[in-house]
Design a protein around this motif. Structure first.
Motif, mmCIF file in Angstrom:
data_model
loop_
_atom_site.group_PDB
_atom_site.id
_atom_site.type_symbol
_atom_site.label_atom_id
_atom_site.label_comp_id
_atom_site.label_asym_id
_atom_site.label_seq_id
_atom_site.Cartn_x
_atom_site.Cartn_y
_atom_site.Cartn_z
ATOM 1 N N SER A 75 0.548 -1.475 0.482
ATOM 2 C CA SER A 75 -0.051 -0.283 -0.030
ATOM 3 C C SER A 75 0.905 1.154 -0.126
ATOM 4 C CB SER A 75 -0.763 -0.321 1.279
ATOM 5 O OG SER A 75 -1.037 1.069 1.077
ATOM 6 N N PRO A 76 0.338 2.132 -0.914
ATOM 7 C CA PRO A 76 1.077 3.817 -0.565
ATOM 8 C C PRO A 76 1.418 4.620 0.610
ATOM 9 C CG PRO A 76 -1.050 3.825 -1.840
ATOM 10 C CD PRO A 76 -0.867 2.553 -1.431
ATOM 11 N N ASP A 77 0.539 3.812 1.517
ATOM 12 C CA ASP A 77 -0.193 4.129 3.200
ATOM 13 C C ASP A 77 0.970 4.279 4.123
ATOM 14 O OD1 ASP A 77 -2.930 4.734 1.689
ATOM 15 O OD2 ASP A 77 -3.663 3.746 2.741
ATOM 16 N N HIS A 78 0.786 5.138 4.883
ATOM 17 C CA HIS A 78 1.979 5.284 5.496
ATOM 18 C C HIS A 78 2.136 4.447 6.879
ATOM 19 C CE1 HIS A 78 3.518 7.958 3.369
ATOM 20 N NE2 HIS A 78 2.510 8.472 2.809
ATOM 21 N N PRO A 79 2.449 3.518 7.456
ATOM 22 C CA PRO A 79 1.527 2.725 8.813
ATOM 23 C C PRO A 79 2.404 4.042 9.885
ATOM 24 C CG PRO A 79 3.261 1.504 7.401
ATOM 25 C CD PRO A 79 3.413 3.203 6.568
#
Length: 109
Positions: A75-79
């Motif tokens: 995913s391009p999201d930020h953990p």
């Protein structure tokens, strides 16, 4: 001794799961919103009798966060935080209260 490498003893599965809280951006507001979401997740789990353990190690190092996002989550999201959620052990027992300083010792006037 073995500190968790290959051949380490593993206990029976406890049914816990790992949740990864992510944000679309990685700015100050995103982190604030992630903190609010974390609070909601922890409270919801507690209301359902579940045990939680926030695991911040994976999100503290930029390279590890990037690898978690790309390799594990894809995913391009930020953990922002990993949270382990599961049922408490068969007898979690009652924790003793930890000592507290008197209010007068910490209150600034």
């Amino acid at each position: 001794g073995d500190l968790g490498g290959a051949g380490a003893a593993v206990g029976p599965p406890d049914g816990s799961v790992l949740l990864v809280l992510t944000t679309v951006g990685d700015g100050l507001l995103d982190r604030l919103l992630a903190g609010e979401a974390t609070s909601a997740v922890l409270l919801a789990a507690t209301l359902r009798g579940l045990a939680t353990t926030p695991l911040s190690q994976a999100s503290e190092v930029a390279a590890t966060r990037a690898q978690l996002a790309s390799t594990v989550l894809r995913s391009p999201d930020h953990p922002q935080l990993v949270i382990r959620v599961g049922h408490p052990g068969p007898d979690p027992g009652r924790l003793e209260r930890t000592p507290r300083r008197a209010l007068e010792a910490v209150l600034l006037r």
